[in-house]
Write a protein that holds these residues in place. Structure first.
Motif, PDB file in Angstrom:
ATOM      1  N   LEU A   1       4.797  -6.601   4.528  1.00 29.68           N
ATOM      2  CA  LEU A   1       3.724  -7.060   3.807  1.00 29.68           C
ATOM      3  C   LEU A   1       2.775  -7.757   4.625  1.00 29.68           C
ATOM      4  O   LEU A   1       1.395  -7.588   4.485  1.00 29.68           O
TER       5      LEU A   1
ATOM      6  N   PHE B   1      -1.193  -6.862   5.493  1.00 34.09           N
ATOM      7  CA  PHE B   1      -2.312  -7.466   5.368  1.00 34.09           C
ATOM      8  C   PHE B   1      -3.243  -7.710   6.441  1.00 34.09           C
ATOM      9  O   PHE B   1      -4.449  -7.571   6.526  1.00 34.09           O
TER      10      PHE B   1
ATOM     11  N   LEU C   1      -5.244  -4.713   7.099  1.00 39.85           N
ATOM     12  CA  LEU C   1      -6.262  -4.391   5.763  1.00 39.85           C
ATOM     13  C   LEU C   1      -7.238  -5.583   6.327  1.00 39.85           C
ATOM     14  O   LEU C   1      -8.627  -5.285   6.260  1.00 39.85           O
TER      15      LEU C   1
ATOM     16  N   VAL D   1      -6.582   2.441   4.202  1.00 42.12           N
ATOM     17  CA  VAL D   1      -5.537   3.325   3.562  1.00 42.12           C
ATOM     18  C   VAL D   1      -3.986   3.005   4.025  1.00 42.12           C
ATOM     19  O   VAL D   1      -3.147   2.607   3.428  1.00 42.12           O
TER      20      VAL D   1
ATOM     21  N   VAL E   1      -2.912  -0.244   2.854  1.00 46.79           N
ATOM     22  CA  VAL E   1      -2.654  -0.402   1.456  1.00 46.79           C
ATOM     23  C   VAL E   1      -1.052   0.240   1.181  1.00 46.79           C
ATOM     24  O   VAL E   1      -0.464  -0.330   0.418  1.00 46.79           O
TER      25      VAL E   1
ATOM     26  N   ILE F   1       1.523  -1.972   2.403  1.00 38.49           N
ATOM     27  CA  ILE F   1       1.931  -2.943   1.372  1.00 38.49           C
ATOM     28  C   ILE F   1       2.693  -2.563   0.419  1.00 38.49           C
ATOM     29  O   ILE F   1       3.654  -3.256  -0.087  1.00 38.49           O
TER      30      ILE F   1
ATOM     31  N   VAL G   1       6.451  -3.766  -0.879  1.00 36.20           N
ATOM     32  CA  VAL G   1       6.757  -4.093  -2.156  1.00 36.20           C
ATOM     33  C   VAL G   1       7.953  -3.515  -2.663  1.00 36.20           C
ATOM     34  O   VAL G   1       8.903  -3.743  -3.094  1.00 36.20           O
TER      35      VAL G   1
END
Lengths: 205, 475
Positions: A127, A131, A134, A144, A147, A150, A154
């Motif tokens: 995670l 970030f 990003l 991309v 994302v 991430i 999850v």
């Protein structure tokens, strides 16, 4: 299981240290496949894993997303190695610090059992590293990747969370669908947007 | 029945577009469905009962009824604006069916977010509203609009991904506390109140940060100015006034269930994010020369004010709800007016636009009234909302936050006024004069101004009761 999680951690980190887009893509594919393998071998009594999760991890995250991304990159005429995290000491230091923070958080959240501890540590690392990508990168490809990272984190956190109703399954599908829509958008942006400088005309309504 | 109708009516309207004859009248379908849904929402707000549907997964409680009575009439106003645009410029008709086919599911999804009594259902609906809004943002098809749409989608996915991770942590927290991993609001409230765990704290923190990203608050706010600037004006109004409030309701739900166990954490996160948002928005308001971006930065600033208000909770609750409702109408007025101004002046450069009150009398007037409301002048509802939030900061002894809040508001006040007022009262060149704006094009916005004034000086008793009831839930 522990070996798989350690391999996953390496796969999360390696692309940050190499900084080539091919390695980033391979890393994403490996993340999906490793998580799928992990889900298949998930121990009974440590939370149910639905077939949907396995299909998502193995097929969508392990195969479809990297292949579509590969197409995005092929569509880009002059792809250079710049559209990823720069492999320098600053990036590496940042990544290592986030890794340490993730393990510290896992120590607080899930000190035992060891499997849960490692799973949480790797998921939080994913995670935070997502970030990091990003927040520091403006390129379409790198964003991309951020994302998808991430989303993968999850999905890993969800493994064995003890909650597997249809709402969660639907949420899973929508998250994957959203990522695919984002990829489609990325394809359009890469193909049709050479430079975002001109002012847009006013819209119909 | 009513909660289900608020979700299904727009979906049925969108399905109607499968008929070729209906596609030719898409703008009428949009306006009819918008008005029908708005009527139902207002009726449900006035009726005053908590309504349950879908086995308790949808619930029209006070908060839901209040926000439905705000976002659905705004959507209806935007739909009427679109109808007027198509009627006055038939060249726009070809793209209308697609616009309506995406706008109606957007409305259904936003209504579902507000009505959902289950956090994951609300999350799902919010994600769906994002997925249908992204093509709407890119509607002009220009390179910049495509990039803006991409950025909107990307940041939304990242924010909602963080929220999803937060839900998993909440689940694990509930299991660790010996409860079922259930995200229905009522059991979740009891489960969290029974005992705070590290998992639930991390979960609440992640959800708050994810939702703040979706609301366009700092530090992940950069998508918002670009998206609002490049999106068609009606879409910018939908994002700013409808989707923003749907996401805000989800934030309120999370705060409501999380506050008993994690009140301090919620206050620290929201007040910090709120102040940070106000700082970056104020700095950008000073620097920008683009009208739509100015409105977008004002949205970030107002998001910051709301975050601070929600963070303080308790005494600020009524003010927060009044401010949120007023702000939705202000954004709708200003974005729709900015579109009109852009079309007439062919520029968004605030330095190049002058004398609007002469050139475009209704747009000039609406920009003036909207800006007064935006800056928190009386007698608009935003003035009283802001005042109540400020007095709550004093009441709870947060004097440093109060000082920062006032200083930032003062700078934003000067920066916005300095930019906008010359646009209204400056001298228009002879070529820029265009008398004869039809009143019915401005009618939805004039009604919104009326609502804003009513929220400030003459609050209907039923709406006041609804606000108090919803504020009670926030305490």
């Amino acid at each position: 299981m522990t070996a798989l999680l350690v391999a996953l951690l390496l796969v999360l980190l390696l692309p940050l240290f190499v900084g080539k887009w091919q390695v980033s893509l391979l890393g994403l594919a490996a993340q999906g496949l490793l998580m799928g393998w992990l889900a298949c071998r998930w121990p009974h009594g440590a939370g149910d894993v639905s077939w949907l999760t396995i299909v998502d991890l193995l097929l969508v995250r392990g195969v479809v997303l990297p292949v579509v991304l590969w197409r995005v990159l092929r569509a880009r005429a002059a792809m250079s190695g710049r559209d990823g995290l720069p492999p320098n000491l600053l990036t590496w230091a940042g990544a290592v610090m986030l890794l340490l923070a993730a393990f510290r958080a896992a120590e607080v959240l899930a000190p035992t059992p060891a499997l849960l501890h490692l799973q949480v540590a790797v998921a939080i690392s994913g995670l935070l590293l997502g970030f990091l990508v990003l927040a520091t990168q403006g390129g379409v490809f790198a964003q991309v990747v951020g994302v998808v990272r991430i989303g993968n984190a999850v999905a890993l956190l969800q493994l064995g969370s003890g909650h597997a109703d249809w709402v969660l399954a639907l949420a899973h599908l929508v998250l994957v669908g959203g990522t695919l829509v984002a990829l489609r958008h990325a394809l359009i942006v890469v193909r049709e947007v050479p430079a975002a400088t001109s002012a847009g005309r006013e819209s119909p309504v | 029945m009513i909660p289900l109708a608020l979700v299904w009516l727009p979906v049925l309207g969108a399905l109607l577009l499968l008929l070729p004859k209906a596609r030719a009248r898409a703008e009428r379908i949009l306006a009819t469905v918008g008005l029908a849904v708005a009527g139902l929402a207002v009726w449900s707000a006035v009726r005053g009962d908590d309504l349950l549907a879908w086995h308790g997964w949808l619930c029209a409680d006070a908060t839901a009824r209040l926000f439905l009575a705000v976002i659905d009439p705004i959507f209806a106003g935007i739909a009427l604006h679109s109808w007027h645009r198509v009627a006055s410029d038939p060249e726009l008709r070809p793209g209308m069916a697609r616009h309506v086919a995406l706008s109606l599911p957007f409305l259904a999804a936003c209504n579902a977010v507000v009505l959902a009594a289950h956090l994951e259902v609300a999350w799902l609906a919010l994600e769906l509203s994002t997925l249908v809004a992204a093509p709407l943002v890119a509607r002009t098809g220009t390179a910049v609009a495509q990039r803006a749409s991409w950025q909107y989608l990307l940041f939304s996915l990242a924010g909602l991904g963080l929220v999803a991770a937060g839900f998993v942590c909440l689940d694990r927290g509930l299991v660790a506390g010996g409860h079922d991993p259930e995200l229905l609001l009522q059991p979740l409230r009891h489960g969290l109140a029974a005992g705070a765990t590290a998992w639930s704290a991390v979960g609440i923190g992640m959800i708050l940060l994810g939702l703040c990203t979706k609301l366009g608050l700092a530090p992940m706010y950069t998508w918002l100015p670009t998206t609002y600037d490049e999106a068609p004006t009606s879409v910018a109004a939908m994002l700013g006034a409808v989707q923003f409030n749907a996401a805000f309701v989800l934030l309120l739900r999370v705060v409501e269930v999380g506050r008993p166990a994690h009140g301090e954490l919620i206050t620290v996160v929201l007040v910090t994010v709120g102040l940070l948002s106000m700082v970056v928005a104020t700095a950008s308001l000073v620097a920008t020369r683009n009208l739509k971006r100015l409105l977008a930065y004002a949205s970030v600033q107002h998001g910051g004010v709301l975050a601070i208000g929600v963070g303080v909770g308790g005494p600020a609750a009524y003010g927060v709800l009044l401010y949120a409702a007023s702000n939705a109408f202000i954004k709708a007025i200003l974005f729709l007016t900015a579109g009109q101004i852009h079309r007439h002046c062919q520029t968004k450069d605030t330095g190049a636009i002058r004398g609007l009150i002469q050139a475009l009398p209704y747009s000039g007037l609406l920009l003036m009234l909207g800006t007064f409301a935006l800056l928190g002048f009386p007698p608009f509802g935003s003035f009283f909302g802001e005042l109540l939030i400020l007095s709550a900061l004093v009441e709870t002894q947060r004097m440093a936050v109060f000082g920062g809040f006032c200083a930032l508001l003062a700078v934003a006040f000067v920066a916005t006024g300095r930019t906008v007022f010359p646009m209204i009262w400056g001298n228009a060149g002879p070529a820029e004069r265009r008398p004869g704006q039809p009143i019915w094009g401005a009618l939805p916005k004039l009604v919104f101004v009326g609502v804003l004034v009513a929220l400030g000086v003459w609050m209907p008793a039923t709406i006041d009761a609804l606000l108090r009831q919803a504020a009670g839930g926030m305490r």
